[in-house]
Design a protein around this motif. Structure first.
Motif, short mmCIF file in Angstrom:
data_model
loop_
_atom_site.label_atom_id
_atom_site.label_comp_id
_atom_site.label_asym_id
_atom_site.label_seq_id
_atom_site.Cartn_x
_atom_site.Cartn_y
_atom_site.Cartn_z
N ASN A 230 9.17 -64.28 -27.58
CA ASN A 230 9.02 -62.84 -27.31
C ASN A 230 10.14 -62.10 -28.04
N MET A 255 18.25 -61.75 -27.45
CA MET A 255 16.82 -61.97 -27.20
C MET A 255 16.14 -62.62 -28.40
N TRP A 357 6.76 -49.60 -20.03
CA TRP A 357 7.09 -50.19 -21.32
C TRP A 357 6.65 -49.19 -22.38
N TRP A 434 -3.44 -59.96 -25.36
CA TRP A 434 -3.04 -60.31 -24.01
C TRP A 434 -3.51 -59.20 -23.11
#
Ligand code: GBH
Length: 494
Positions: A230, A255, A357, A434
């Motif tokens: 991710n 990340m 988001w 998704w």
């Protein structure tokens, strides 16, 4: 740029169109045929850990309904189905050796693969999407190096069973989530709040990845082997402010690069170590890295799977209306980044999904271009977007139909962003929405719906949404259609 036009955009021949799910999020049947608890079963029972106390006991019941779901995929013209295997179904006690295998669990995946192949749908298998056996967690889970070897043994069990029919293997899905969110932030199972454990878990998952790639390569040299990560696209609020630039660097490091660098360059990012030391974690990561590990972790792969949901704009300063995209759970949690204290996300005013988001398709173009230039292009590694999608609070009409123009616009904008990357020479070979179905959205439980197909969790009735019909046509035509009038409005004003 395509993303600024409303024209029809054609994708390259052979571009792969799919949809994705994960075992714990859709299978249900949590006690069937010898399956035992995974860490997500036990975590979901912890009061306050998951919104509404939702569990995965039934989920979408795909374990019992896989034939209907494959027929649905067929009706949507999908080329591929990306699904994951539940380790807890296959090795429920996390016991070693042949005696630890639950054959009935293995058989389910064999039936699913047969059904997909009979419908001409490519099985895209993920070996670990977060649900390791609860029994493994009793010995420290991924914080214990032994998990990497146990993962390899489980992977070989599945490889032996399916390699005659499966040619695409993803080792891990989003190890950032199953280490930093899971062992560091306490947001995901097993809900630990330990940065040392998070760093160890990340390293051990990558070690497991490398070991599995080595073993599978020996046995199936032609297979498409890879990993899915991710990514975020972290921008400094003010690119001329060194503090803001430092904030963005830390998020990118902890990340993105913490995984891409070891996997593709064979070393951890150099800036990670001083940041960790400054945060009181000096020597912690070093202590779990053994000689030879980075060589194993950087074993060549064929595919890098990219999961992209949103970007963020960061600073150490506080701005009004800060964005919080995490699940509002009644449980003690902490930041997922071990060494980014004080970094804040600014609300830059982009449209948002119903999880807060931000919707930033242009970030996907930049991400793919960067990955291609810095990591995958020079190594001949293909990029696939293995997840992209959005949660909206759907409002079905009287017949149960969801006219989700918001979700449809999200997909339209992100596919145009991918076309921009393709036009810039980036090697992107496929896309997975998704998700195929509304499903168990981890700490958000069933409260957030990502499906292009709606699920009524009382009746298990599936209803294709407007976005699903649209996506089925995209897959069929290998093209995103021209935007019609009103569709250009909702999420398109970036
Ligand atoms: C993916 O993870 C998962 O692979 C999939 O199972 C899941 O259902 C899907 O996406 C939708 O969530 O730091 O908590 O404020 C999502 C990856 C990375 C997205 C971190 C949210 C920051 C939110 N996530 N990101 S938080």
């Amino acid at each position: 740029m395509n993303s600024n036009t409303t024209d029809r955009v054609q994708f390259p021949d052979g571009f792969l169109w799919g949809a994705a799910t994960a075992a714990f999020q859709v299978e249900g049947a949590s006690r069937s045929d010898g399956r035992k608890d995974s860490v997500w079963d036990t975590f979901a029972r912890v009061p306050g850990a998951v919104l509404g106390g939702d569990t995965g006991e039934i989920a979408c019941d795909q374990y019992n309904r896989y034939r209907d779901d494959v027929a649905l995929m067929k009706s949507l013209n999908l080329d591929a189905y990306r699904f994951s295997i539940s380790w807890a179904r296959v090795r429920p006690d996390a016991a070693k050796g042949p005696a630890g295998v639950n054959q009935l669990g293995v058989d389910y995946y064999s039936r699913l693969v047969d059904e997909l192949l009979a419908n001409d749908i490519l099985p895209w298998v993920t070996l670990f999407h977060w649900d390791h056996p609860a029994a493994l967690e009793e010995t420290g889970g991924w914080a214990n190096r032994d998990a990497a070897y146990r993962f390899t043994e489980y992977a070989l069990t599945m490889h032996e069973a399916l390699a005659d029919r499966v040619s695409v293997w993803t080792t891990l899905n989003e190890p950032w989530c199953s280490s930093f969110l899971s062992y560091g932030a306490g947001v995901h199972a097993p809900g630990k709040l330990s940065y040392p454990d998070a760093l160890a878990a990340a390293h051990h998952q990558m070690l497991g990845h490398g070991l599995v790639v080595q073993e599978l390569r020996k046995r199936q040299p032609e297979a498409n082997l890879g990993i899915t990560l991710n990514f975020t696209v972290a921008d400094p609020v003010d690119p001329s402010d060194p503090q803001d630039v430092d904030a963005a660097r830390r998020i990118d490091c902890q990340m993105n690069r913490v995984f891409t660098d070891p996997l593709l360059l064979g070393e951890y990012p150099r800036d990670l170590f001083p940041d960790l030391a400054e945060a009181g974690l000096g020597g912690v990561l070093e202590s779990v890295i053994e000689d030879g590990d980075l060589g194993i972790i950087s074993t060549p792969i064929d595919t890098l799977g990219v999961n992209y949901y949103h970007g963020e704009e960061v600073s150490y300063r506080e701005y009004p209306g800060a964005v919080d995209g995490s699940a509002p759970v009644a449980r003690t949690t902490q930041a997922p980044y071990p060494a980014a204290e004080g970094v804040k996300v600014r609300n830059r005013g982009l449209p948002m999904t119903d999880q807060n988001w931000e919707i930033q398709p242009e970030g996907l173009t930049r991400l793919l271009t960067r990955l291609h230039n810095d990591y995958t292009g020079p190594r001949n590694v293909a990029l696939y977007v293995t997840e992209n999608g959005c949660a909206f609070d759907d409002v079905p009409d009287a017949s149960g139909y969801v006219d989700d123009q918001n979700r449809l616009s999200f997909y339209d904008a992100h596919l145009r962003a991918i076309k921009d990357a393709l036009d810039a020479g980036v090697d992107v070979r496929g896309y997975f929405a998704w998700s195929l179905l509304d499903n168990y959205e981890w700490a958000w439980g069933y409260s957030k719906r990502f499906g292009i197909v709606g699920v009524d969790f009382e009746t298990q009735q599936r209803t294709v949404k407007a976005s699903g019909h649209w996506y089925g046509q995209v897959a069929k035509d290998n093209a995103v259609p021209a935007l019609r009038g009103t569709l250009a409005e909702p999420a398109m004003e970036m």
